[in-house]
Write an enzyme that holds these catalytic residues in place. Structure first.
Site, PDB file in Angstrom:
ATOM      1  N   ALA A  14      -1.227   1.362  11.583  1.00 18.16           N
ATOM      2  CA  ALA A  14      -0.578   1.805  12.823  1.00 18.16           C
ATOM      3  C   ALA A  14      -0.897   0.938  14.030  1.00 18.16           C
ATOM      4  CB  ALA A  14      -0.951   3.256  13.110  1.00 18.16           C
ATOM      5  N   ASP A  63     -10.261   0.249   5.527  1.00 19.61           N
ATOM      6  CA  ASP A  63      -9.564  -0.456   4.449  1.00 19.61           C
ATOM      7  C   ASP A  63      -9.090   0.608   3.479  1.00 19.61           C
ATOM      8  OD1 ASP A  63      -8.762  -1.802   2.177  1.00 19.61           O
ATOM      9  OD2 ASP A  63     -10.566  -3.039   2.012  1.00 19.61           O
ATOM     10  N   VAL A  64      -7.784   0.867   3.452  1.00 20.06           N
ATOM     11  CA  VAL A  64      -7.265   1.986   2.665  1.00 20.06           C
ATOM     12  C   VAL A  64      -7.423   1.777   1.169  1.00 20.06           C
ATOM     13  CG1 VAL A  64      -5.628   2.708   4.442  1.00 20.06           C
ATOM     14  CG2 VAL A  64      -4.890   1.076   2.668  1.00 20.06           C
ATOM     15  N   SER A 142      10.480   0.576   0.246  1.00 24.16           N
ATOM     16  CA  SER A 142      11.228  -0.554   0.795  1.00 24.16           C
ATOM     17  C   SER A 142      12.472  -0.777  -0.038  1.00 24.16           C
ATOM     18  CB  SER A 142      10.355  -1.815   0.759  1.00 24.16           C
ATOM     19  OG  SER A 142      11.110  -2.975   1.040  1.00 24.16           O
ATOM     20  N   TYR A 154       5.110  -7.027  -4.348  1.00 25.17           N
ATOM     21  CA  TYR A 154       5.571  -6.086  -3.321  1.00 25.17           C
ATOM     22  C   TYR A 154       6.641  -5.146  -3.886  1.00 25.17           C
ATOM     23  CZ  TYR A 154       7.175  -4.681   1.387  1.00 25.17           C
ATOM     24  OH  TYR A 154       7.517  -3.978   2.525  1.00 25.17           O
ATOM     25  N   ALA A 157       5.004  -2.625  -6.156  1.00 21.04           N
ATOM     26  CA  ALA A 157       4.264  -1.626  -5.384  1.00 21.04           C
ATOM     27  C   ALA A 157       5.205  -0.614  -4.740  1.00 21.04           C
ATOM     28  CB  ALA A 157       3.412  -2.312  -4.322  1.00 21.04           C
ATOM     29  N   LYS A 158       6.285  -1.111  -4.148  1.00 15.94           N
ATOM     30  CA  LYS A 158       7.209  -0.222  -3.446  1.00 15.94           C
ATOM     31  C   LYS A 158       7.999   0.659  -4.414  1.00 15.94           C
ATOM     32  CE  LYS A 158       6.218  -1.316   0.797  1.00 15.94           C
ATOM     33  NZ  LYS A 158       5.432  -0.352   1.601  1.00 15.94           N
TER      34      LYS A 158
END
Length: 253
Positions: A14, A63-64, A142, A154, A157-158
């Site tokens: 954020a 760090d998520v 995404s 990516y 993951a999405k």
């Protein structure tokens, strides 16, 4: 003050872009917001924007993809703001490359932040949601989930986040918790600017090229995504769960 106004939200990633716009939007609707990013100091601008407008926000560094950091961060939010019952899993990174050039680290970093991060954050927050008999989880997917050259990690993951979202909806629905995902198309952010640089284009030219392929003939802005997230996070979406909303300026093939 209504119960909606008292609710606590966590927005990951954020410090800028979509995450910052979402944090500001949720605060405007009366939520107390934990502005979470890898570097706590980078969240200062978002927090300032919220507090100067009369809202409540704190900056949290995390760090998520690190389980211990996630537990500590969520515990801190619960202590300082109250039980987090709205979670927006927005944190993300890019490590674009074609398959034969993609390193193990490129793959692991992207999967770790997007998928593992959403898993760890959701697991840490769900207990507060279950106790409150109310929860909203919104995951950022995404349009790349449909496939995109040079984004194997990516895209995977999405796409994975979409299955993750639907399963959360099935498991948590009986506790008053909904889970949905927003899948942006082209949004003008630092991340898409980095993509333009990677392919050797100026960002303005890159946006113009993208807009020419979008039915509404413009690229998206972070607020376009924040609007969709705000709907899923609100009371009005209580009967909407397990859905994937593409916010891309038109239908996708």
């Amino acid at each position: 003050m209504s119960t909606t106004e008292q609710r606590v939200a966590i927005v990951t990633g954020a410090a800028r872009g979509i995450g910052a716009a979402t944090a500001v939007r949720l605060a405007r609707e009366g939520r107390a917001v934990a502005v979470l990013d890898l570097d706590e100091a980078s969240c200062a601008d978002t927090v300032k924007k919220i507090t100067e407008a009369g809202g409540t926000a704190i900056a949290v560094g995390c760090d998520v993809s690190d389980a211990a950091q996630v537990e500590t961060a969520v515990g801190r939010v619960a202590e300082e703001l109250g039980a987090p019952v709205i979670l927006v899993n927005n944190a993300g990174v890019l490590r674009d490359n074609l398959l034969f050039k993609m390193s193990d680290s490129d793959w692991d970093t992207v999967i770790g932040v997007h998928l593992r991060g959403a898993f760890l954050m959701s697991r840490a927050c769900q207990k507060y949601m279950v106790d409150a008999a109310f929860g909203r989880i919104v995951n950022l997917s995404s349009s790349s989930a449909l496939g995109n050259r040079g984004q194997l990690n990516y895209s995977a993951a999405k796409a994975g986040l979409q299955g993750f979202t639907k399963t959360l909806a099935i498991e948590l629905g009986k506790f008053g918790v909904t889970a949905n995902a927003v899948a942006p198309g082209f949004i003008a952010t630092d991340m898409t600017a980095a993509t333009a640089e990677r392919v050797g284009m100026g960002f303005e030219d890159f946006q113009e090229a993208a807009a020419s392929q979008i039915p509404v003939r413009r690229v998206g802005q972070p607020d376009d995504i924040a609007n969709a997230i705000a709907f899923f996070a609100g009371d009005a979406a209580g009967f909407v769960s397990g859905q994937i909303m593409y916010v891309a300026g038109g239908p996708l093939n």
